[in-house]
Structures are given as structure tokens and as C-alpha cells.
Scaffold this motif. Structure first.
Motif, PDB file in Angstrom:
ATOM      1  N   VAL A 257       0.840  -1.199   0.000  1.00 56.56           N
ATOM      2  CA  VAL A 257       0.000   0.000   0.000  1.00 56.56           C
ATOM      3  C   VAL A 257       0.876   1.251   0.000  1.00 56.56           C
ATOM      4  O   VAL A 257       1.794   1.371   0.827  1.00 56.56           O
ATOM      5  CB  VAL A 257      -0.929   0.020   1.231  1.00 56.56           C
ATOM      6  CG1 VAL A 257      -1.720   1.330   1.310  1.00 56.56           C
ATOM      7  CG2 VAL A 257      -1.884  -1.170   1.204  1.00 56.56           C
ATOM      8  N   LYS A 259       1.906   4.622   1.065  1.00 52.88           N
ATOM      9  CA  LYS A 259       1.617   5.316   2.318  1.00 52.88           C
ATOM     10  C   LYS A 259       0.930   6.652   2.076  1.00 52.88           C
ATOM     11  O   LYS A 259      -0.017   7.020   2.788  1.00 52.88           O
ATOM     12  CB  LYS A 259       2.910   5.536   3.099  1.00 52.88           C
ATOM     13  CG  LYS A 259       2.663   6.218   4.444  1.00 52.88           C
ATOM     14  CD  LYS A 259       3.938   6.413   5.229  1.00 52.88           C
ATOM     15  CE  LYS A 259       3.612   7.109   6.546  1.00 52.88           C
ATOM     16  NZ  LYS A 259       4.819   7.372   7.353  1.00 52.88           N
ATOM     17  N   THR A 261      -0.967   7.799  -0.446  1.00 49.56           N
ATOM     18  CA  THR A 261      -2.317   7.813  -1.026  1.00 49.56           C
ATOM     19  C   THR A 261      -3.241   6.716  -0.505  1.00 49.56           C
ATOM     20  O   THR A 261      -4.449   6.768  -0.721  1.00 49.56           O
ATOM     21  CB  THR A 261      -2.223   7.668  -2.551  1.00 49.56           C
ATOM     22  OG1 THR A 261      -1.654   6.380  -2.862  1.00 49.56           O
ATOM     23  CG2 THR A 261      -1.355   8.768  -3.150  1.00 49.56           C
ATOM     24  N   GLY A 262      -2.675   5.676   0.155  1.00 52.16           N
ATOM     25  CA  GLY A 262      -3.491   4.551   0.597  1.00 52.16           C
ATOM     26  C   GLY A 262      -3.872   3.621  -0.537  1.00 52.16           C
ATOM     27  O   GLY A 262      -4.717   2.738  -0.375  1.00 52.16           O
ATOM     28  N   GLU A 263      -3.225   3.789  -1.691  1.00 46.90           N
ATOM     29  CA  GLU A 263      -3.554   2.986  -2.876  1.00 46.90           C
ATOM     30  C   GLU A 263      -2.935   1.589  -2.771  1.00 46.90           C
ATOM     31  O   GLU A 263      -1.778   1.441  -2.407  1.00 46.90           O
ATOM     32  CB  GLU A 263      -3.011   3.692  -4.119  1.00 46.90           C
ATOM     33  CG  GLU A 263      -3.140   2.897  -5.400  1.00 46.90           C
ATOM     34  CD  GLU A 263      -2.339   3.512  -6.544  1.00 46.90           C
ATOM     35  OE1 GLU A 263      -2.270   2.863  -7.616  1.00 46.90           O
ATOM     36  OE2 GLU A 263      -1.764   4.608  -6.366  1.00 46.90           O
ATOM     37  N   TYR A 306      -3.085  -4.081   4.823  1.00 47.97           N
ATOM     38  CA  TYR A 306      -3.866  -2.909   5.225  1.00 47.97           C
ATOM     39  C   TYR A 306      -5.045  -2.672   4.286  1.00 47.97           C
ATOM     40  O   TYR A 306      -6.053  -2.110   4.682  1.00 47.97           O
ATOM     41  CB  TYR A 306      -2.940  -1.687   5.253  1.00 47.97           C
ATOM     42  CG  TYR A 306      -3.404  -0.570   6.150  1.00 47.97           C
ATOM     43  CD1 TYR A 306      -3.860  -0.819   7.434  1.00 47.97           C
ATOM     44  CD2 TYR A 306      -3.381   0.745   5.706  1.00 47.97           C
ATOM     45  CE1 TYR A 306      -4.284   0.203   8.262  1.00 47.97           C
ATOM     46  CE2 TYR A 306      -3.791   1.782   6.532  1.00 47.97           C
ATOM     47  CZ  TYR A 306      -4.245   1.496   7.809  1.00 47.97           C
ATOM     48  OH  TYR A 306      -4.669   2.516   8.615  1.00 47.97           O
ATOM     49  N   ARG A 307      -4.901  -3.114   3.018  1.00 48.61           N
ATOM     50  CA  ARG A 307      -5.991  -2.932   2.054  1.00 48.61           C
ATOM     51  C   ARG A 307      -6.562  -4.248   1.531  1.00 48.61           C
ATOM     52  O   ARG A 307      -7.700  -4.301   1.095  1.00 48.61           O
ATOM     53  CB  ARG A 307      -5.509  -2.084   0.860  1.00 48.61           C
ATOM     54  CG  ARG A 307      -5.163  -0.648   1.177  1.00 48.61           C
ATOM     55  CD  ARG A 307      -6.317   0.126   1.816  1.00 48.61           C
ATOM     56  NE  ARG A 307      -7.526   0.093   1.042  1.00 48.61           N
ATOM     57  CZ  ARG A 307      -7.845   1.000   0.118  1.00 48.61           C
ATOM     58  NH1 ARG A 307      -7.021   1.992  -0.139  1.00 48.61           N
ATOM     59  NH2 ARG A 307      -8.989   0.923  -0.525  1.00 48.61           N
ATOM     60  N   LYS A 384      -5.138   4.520  11.774  1.00 45.10           N
ATOM     61  CA  LYS A 384      -4.814   5.187  10.506  1.00 45.10           C
ATOM     62  C   LYS A 384      -4.069   6.499  10.762  1.00 45.10           C
ATOM     63  O   LYS A 384      -3.126   6.862  10.053  1.00 45.10           O
ATOM     64  CB  LYS A 384      -6.095   5.454   9.715  1.00 45.10           C
ATOM     65  CG  LYS A 384      -5.866   5.896   8.276  1.00 45.10           C
ATOM     66  CD  LYS A 384      -7.183   5.906   7.516  1.00 45.10           C
ATOM     67  CE  LYS A 384      -6.969   6.199   6.042  1.00 45.10           C
ATOM     68  NZ  LYS A 384      -6.511   7.565   5.785  1.00 45.10           N
ATOM     69  N   VAL A 389      -1.233   6.883   7.191  1.00 41.93           N
ATOM     70  CA  VAL A 389      -1.519   6.382   5.846  1.00 41.93           C
ATOM     71  C   VAL A 389      -2.585   7.266   5.215  1.00 41.93           C
ATOM     72  O   VAL A 389      -3.636   7.511   5.813  1.00 41.93           O
ATOM     73  CB  VAL A 389      -2.002   4.920   5.885  1.00 41.93           C
ATOM     74  CG1 VAL A 389      -2.325   4.440   4.480  1.00 41.93           C
ATOM     75  CG2 VAL A 389      -0.940   4.031   6.510  1.00 41.93           C
ATOM     76  N   GLY A 391      -5.200   8.662   1.930  1.00 41.20           N
ATOM     77  CA  GLY A 391      -6.315   8.058   1.205  1.00 41.20           C
ATOM     78  C   GLY A 391      -7.592   8.024   2.013  1.00 41.20           C
ATOM     79  O   GLY A 391      -7.567   8.074   3.246  1.00 41.20           O
ATOM     80  N   TYR A 395     -10.391   0.828   7.191  1.00 39.41           N
ATOM     81  CA  TYR A 395      -9.802  -0.501   7.297  1.00 39.41           C
ATOM     82  C   TYR A 395     -10.877  -1.549   7.586  1.00 39.41           C
ATOM     83  O   TYR A 395     -10.833  -2.655   7.054  1.00 39.41           O
ATOM     84  CB  TYR A 395      -8.733  -0.530   8.400  1.00 39.41           C
ATOM     85  CG  TYR A 395      -8.144  -1.903   8.611  1.00 39.41           C
ATOM     86  CD1 TYR A 395      -7.256  -2.440   7.687  1.00 39.41           C
ATOM     87  CD2 TYR A 395      -8.485  -2.673   9.714  1.00 39.41           C
ATOM     88  CE1 TYR A 395      -6.712  -3.702   7.861  1.00 39.41           C
ATOM     89  CE2 TYR A 395      -7.950  -3.940   9.898  1.00 39.41           C
ATOM     90  CZ  TYR A 395      -7.058  -4.448   8.971  1.00 39.41           C
ATOM     91  OH  TYR A 395      -6.537  -5.697   9.138  1.00 39.41           O
TER      92      TYR A 395
END
Length: 610
Positions: A257, A259, A261-263, A306-307, A384, A389, A391, A395
Motif C-alpha cells: 500500500v 503510504k 495515497t493509501g492505494e 492494510y488494504r 490510521k 496512511v 487516502g 480498514y
């Protein structure tokens, strides 16, 4: 058949093509045993690709680069897991030892292969295999095409009959036949398309190997040199290795992931050919707050879990997707063409039926995932914020989506219970490394046996080992080592570790030795008792509803019990029914223990009197 039975039949008839390994921190120590089972059953041979997040990414990277089962087991048992965190005060550890272990192991895996094989010989063999597959495939496609032509002719005849028929009922009967034939044609078209995709894969692999031969092994020479110098191994190297030996090497999918953008980012030979495998795995395992972020091409990354903690949907072949989109705009056809083969997902849970994983795959409850407001606040806001992180995402929602995916395909989920070992329990995982390996192996063996594609697994021996392991788990969980003196004085029996070691034997005769060890009084190698804490657990496990009848029968024979004298015995019922209702108690062991009271080698179980 019911829908569930239909699904089970499909599951049993479909080979596993993909593996997905869940993130779980220290729990990942169980994966060496999982791999042992997959290797011994040959299931891994037919696998095309492996995926993983966090600890699962580490496992996937090892498997994809051809690690040997014995090397994986040795790593799990001998590596200082806590030491992999690296330098740092409590939090934000640098993770350098983890990266170094990954890089060294991956390089060694490839190096071992290049040293062991004769490349010209193995490539010639591989080309011959591919040509043989190509011939079989062409024959199969032609047979399907011929059958399709005949069915089209059948439809023409049926339509003529339908048109000429005056009887309405007869017309409807003919029309039903037409619909069935049309469905059969549709299925054939799907099979032909799938076979054509396989044909392209075969042709591509032949071309890759021939290109290597024409280029005089420059790619392999470069790879060999990098291995010798301890240099980086990249995702693109897997394409070369897989073309030569697809049984040993696999396509690889690793999630991480960004960091900022959280993408969610998917690292693979297709998406990131020039990214180092070890670095991608290190990035995926970067548990926020615990580890410092990993950097790839200047971008900071955190834990892939995380995603998406159990990545099961990133195996699609981009080339196939591109081909089908060139042919049609029909979204339904595109979706059908993109369907991947069978994926086996390994996920962490517990034996508690209220555990979220169990609720997701076994329960019909709509709210199988329902964290409290406080838990959601901690997961979605506090954690978060501390992890920093970016985005816009929650979670708790991504975790729910992951469990929903498992719920949609429950027959292909292997729940892994690491008992007292938690995500950050690195010391406990190290202490129980041998147990976790064995647990992972038996759990995977059981899933493979239950789904009918476990070659080489002896179910009778598996039942035996599962029973003894369950006793060990109960004894160990109740901390029945009793005292510090027991822990340090190896001469005093029984010991939990001794029960574990004895329980790994496959010979049924070991049950007698096991009873003697379980009944040996603490602090004595000469006295037996039927009421030691371990014996209490033996009796409880025997009477457990989940204990197989075969195990109960073995104990009845061993202890020379006449079940017809038991209060539960019913002469009107069959033997199995009576055996299922029979209740063991500690007094059933008295005669057996009395016969062996003078045994000079009690702890070793030598000279047992039956």
C-alpha cells in the motif's frame, strides 16, 4: 443434487491453479508446514501462481522462487523472528534483517536450481513436453469443433421436426431438446476458447525457451552471475525460470500500500518486472508503526494487508484479458473469459465458531463481521492516524470485503489456527515453531483429503496424528507443565514436548507408549496414575464428539474393553452406533497400566504389555 453438493463436486474435480496466503505477522511461522503438505501431496506441481500479503507475501516469494520444503522448515525453526524487526526503539524498526533474509533466501533458491540442473537438457525436455501438450491440445480442440458441427446439424433437424409437427405437446418437447443442444454448443464454445488460450500459453513458452537457446543463455548467465554475487532477483526473472521449470517456479503476486495515497499496489512479473522481489515482500510486510516504511522507486509503502490481507483476485492473465476485449464488447463474455482457475486461500482464524473467519465461511448469518463502534474507531481512525496512511478508506470496510470474498468461495478456504500465537507474538512463534510447522502440515493435509485431491496422504495415519495433536494442544493450552522444576529437569515426565514428539509417530502401536507417558506421575519414572492431568485430557478427547470411530476402536482393542458390558450398549443397534455412544473413563486404563507397572523403560515405552 443441492447447490452445495454441486459446488463440492466441482471443487473435487478442479485442480488448484493458484494459492493465496494471508498476512498474519508471527502467525506466518505456520506456513512452512502448509508448504510441506502441498509439496508432499504434489498439489504445488500444478499451481501456476502464488500471492500473498505481509507474512503471506514472504511465503509467496519463497515458494515462487522454488524454495525446497526442508529449507523452508529450517528457516521457520531456526530464524530469530523477533530479530528480523531490526534496530529501533520499540516502534519503527528498520526491518533490515528481514530484507536481508529475503534477499539471501530468494537468491539461494535460484542459485540452487541453476547448480542442480543441466540447462540444455532440461530445456530440451521442456520443449518436448510443450510440443506434446500442444499436440494433445490441438487434438482436443479438433474433437470439440467436430462435435460442435454435429450438434449444429442436430439443431437443423430438430427445427425441421418442430416446424412439421402439429401436436403442441410434441412441439414443446422438441423445443426443449433444441434448448439443451444449444446449451451444449455454448459449453463447447467455452471449452474451445479456453483451449485456445492454453494453446497460446504453450506457444509463448516454446518461443521463450527457443529465444533463450538462440541468445546462448545470456539471461541465465546474467541470473547466475547475480546469484553468485548476491545481487538482486527481479520479478522479470520468474518469467525466464517458469518457462524452463513451471513445477519449481511460479508466477508471483505481492500486495502493498502506498503510504501517501493509501492505494493498493500489485507487484507481479507483468506489473513490475524490474522491481526486486525481496524488496516488494519487505514492503508488503511493513506493519505500520512496527516497521519503518519500505521504499520502492522513491515511493513509501506499508503493509499490503492494510488494504487486502488475503489477495485472491489478482491472478488474471492480462494478455488473455486484452485478447477477449479485442474480440467483443459484451461485458458478460469478458467477465467469463477473465475467470481464473481454482484458488486455494489460506486464512488465519481459531477453532471458536464465533471467530469471524468461521462465521464467514460456515455460518449463514448476515452479520458475520460486526466490530463494535469502539473497535471500528480504533481501526479506522486512531490506527490510521498513528500510521499516517493517506487516502479515503476504512480498514474495517476493507477487512469486511476480504471476508466476504472468502464467504463467496468457502470450499476453497483453509482456516489456520495458530492457537496462542498472535500477530505480534514473535517470541511465542519462535518457541512453538516446530508445533506450528506440524499444525500447518496436518491442517492442509486434512483440507486436501476432504476435497479429494490429496495424492500420497494416508488418511488413516492422518486421523491418528490429528488425535494425538489435539491432546497435546489441550495439555499445552492448560499449562500442564505444572512447575518450573518440570521445565528444567528433563528426567521428570511427562513433558508436553515429549507428548508432542511421540504424537508425530505414524505407527498405531505408539498409542500404548503414549498412554504410559500420559499416565506417568510427575516427578517419577516408575509410577502410573489414571488421573494425571494429561490422562484426563486423553479421556476427554476420546469422548469428544469429533473423535473418529477408528480412534475409539483402537483404544477399545488396546485396553481390551468389552463394550457390550457398558450401560450405553444397545443390542439392537449396529457396532458403529454403539461405538459412537460408548463413554471412556479413567478406570478403563487400570488393567493396562497395572500390566506395565514394572516396565523398566516407561518413558520410552519399551516392552509394553498389551
Amino acid at each position: 443434487m443441492s447447490k452445495l453438493q454441486d459446488k463440492m463436486q466441482v471443487a473435487q474435480e478442479t485442480s488448484v491453479e493458484f494459492l493465496s496466503f494471508s498476512g498474519g505477522g508471527a502467525k506466518g511461522a505456520i506456513y512452512s508446514g502448509v508448504y510441506q503438505s502441498l509439496k508432499e501431496s504434489s498439489v504445488i506441481d500444478g499451481v501456476k501462481a502464488v500471492a500473498g500479503s505481509s507474512a503471506g507475501a514472504i511465503t509467496a516469494a519463497f515458494i515462487a522462487t522454488g524454495i525446497k520444503a526442508e529449507d523452508f522448515e529450517k528457516l521457520s525453526k531456526e530464524t530469530n523472528l523477533k530479530g528480523l524487526l531490526g534496530k529501533g526503539f520499540l516502534i519503527n524498526k528498520d526491518g533490515n534483517p528481514l530484507y536481508e533474509l529475503l534477499a539471501k533466501t530468494i537468491s539461494q533458491n535460484v542459485s540452487n536450481f541453476l547448480k542442480e540442473v543441466d540447462l540444455p537438457e532440461i530445456c530440451e525436455k521442456r520443449i518436448n513436453e510443450l510440443l506434446s501438450q500442444q499436440e494433445i491440445n490441438n487434438t482436443k480442440i479438433q474433437a470439440l469443433v467436430d462435435k460442435e458441427i454435429l450438434l449444429h446439424k442436430d439443431i437443423i433437424k430438430l427445427k425441421e421436426q418442430e416446424s412439421a409437427e402439429n401436436n403442441i405437446a410434441k412441439k414443446e418437447e422438441i423445443h426443449s431438446k433444441i434448448l439443451l443442444v444449444k446449451k451444449e454448443i455454448k459449453d463447447l464454445e467455452k471449452d474451445i476458447k479456453t483451449s485456445n488460450y492454453a494453446k497460446k500459453d504453450i506457444e509463448n513458452n516454446i518461443n521463450k525457451i527457443q529465444a533463450m537457446l538462440e541468445d546462448q543463455w545470456s539471461d541465465i548467465a546474467d541470473l547466475r552471475e547475480r546469484c553468485e554475487n548476491g545481487d538482486k532477483i527481479y520479478f522479470k526473472d520468474l518469467a525466464v525460470l517458469r518457462a524452463i521449470d513451471p513445477i519449481r517456479f511460479k508466477d508471483l503476486v505481492i500486495t502493498s500500500v502506498k503510504k501517501e495515497t493509501g492505494e493498493l499496489v500489485i507487484f507481479s512479473p507483468t506489473n513490475s518486472p524490474d522491481v526486486e522481489i525481496a524488496l516488494a515482500a519487505r514492503a508488503s510486510a511493513s506493519i505500520p508503526i512496527i516497521f519503518k516504511n519500505a521504499k520502492i522507486d522513491g515511493e513509501k509503502y506499508v503493509d499490503g494487508g492494510y488494504r487486502d490481507n488475503i489477495p485472491t483476485k489478482y491472478f488474471a492473465d492480462n494478455e488473455k484479458e486484452h485478447d477477449i476485449e479485442d474480440i467483443t464488447d459484451d461485458k458478460a463474455k469478458i467477465a467469463e473469459a477473465k475467470k481464473q482457475g481454482r484458488t486455494l486461500a489460506f486464512a488465519f482464524g481459531s477453532d471458536d465458531m464465533n471467530d469471524t473467519l468461521n462465521l464467514a465461511i460456515y455460518s449463514s448469518k448476515e452479520k458475520f463481521y460486526d466490530p463494535s463502534v469502539i473497535v471500528k474507531f480504533l481501526m479506522d481512525v486512531v490506527f490510521k492516524f498513528l500510521a499516517k496512511v493517506g487516502g479515503v478508506f476504512k480498514y474495517s470496510e476493507t477487512e469486511k470485503a476480504t471476508y466476504q470474498e472468502l464467504r463467496d468461495d468457502p470450499l476453497n478456504v483453509v482456516p489456520l489456527d495458530t492457537k496462542a500465537v498472535g500477530t505480534l507474538s514473535f517470541d511465542a512463534a519462535q518457541e512453538k515453531a516446530e508445533y506450528l510447522h506440524y499444525k500447518g502440515q496436518l491442517t492442509t493435509d486434512r483440507h486436501l483429503v476432504n476435497h479429494g485431491f490429496a495424492h500420497g496422504i494416508n488418511e488413516e495415519k492422518l486421523i491418528h496424528k490429528e488425535f494425538l495433536l489435539s491432546i497435546y494442544e489441550k495439555v499445552d493450552s492448560r499449562s500442564l507443565l505444572q512447575s518450573w522444576g518440570d521445565k528444567i529437569d528433563k528426567s521428570r515426565a511427562p513433558k508436553v514436548q515429549e507428548l508432542f514428539e511421540l504424537g508425530k509417530f505414524e505407527d498405531k502401536d505408539i498409542l500404548g507408549q503414549y498412554i504410559l507417558l500420559a499416565a506417568t506421575k510427575r516427578g517419577s519414572n516408575e509410577k502410573f496414575s489414571n488421573d494425571t492431568n494429561t490422562m484426563i485430557q486423553v479421556v476427554k478427547t476420546l469422548n469428544d464428539a469429533f473423535t473418529p470411530l477408528k480412534i475409539r476402536e483402537e483404544f477399545v482393542k488396546l485396553l481390551n474393553i468389552d463394550i457390550q458390558k457398558s450401560p450405553e450398549f444397545d443390542a439392537n443397534k449396529i457396532f458403529d452406533d454403539n461405538m459412537a455412544k460408548f463413554k471412556f473413563d479413567k478406570d478403563h486404563f487400570n488393567t493396562f497400566l497395572e500390566k506395565n507397572k514394572d516396565n523398566p523403560n516407561l518413558a520410552k515405552g519399551v516392552g509394553i504389555r498389551i
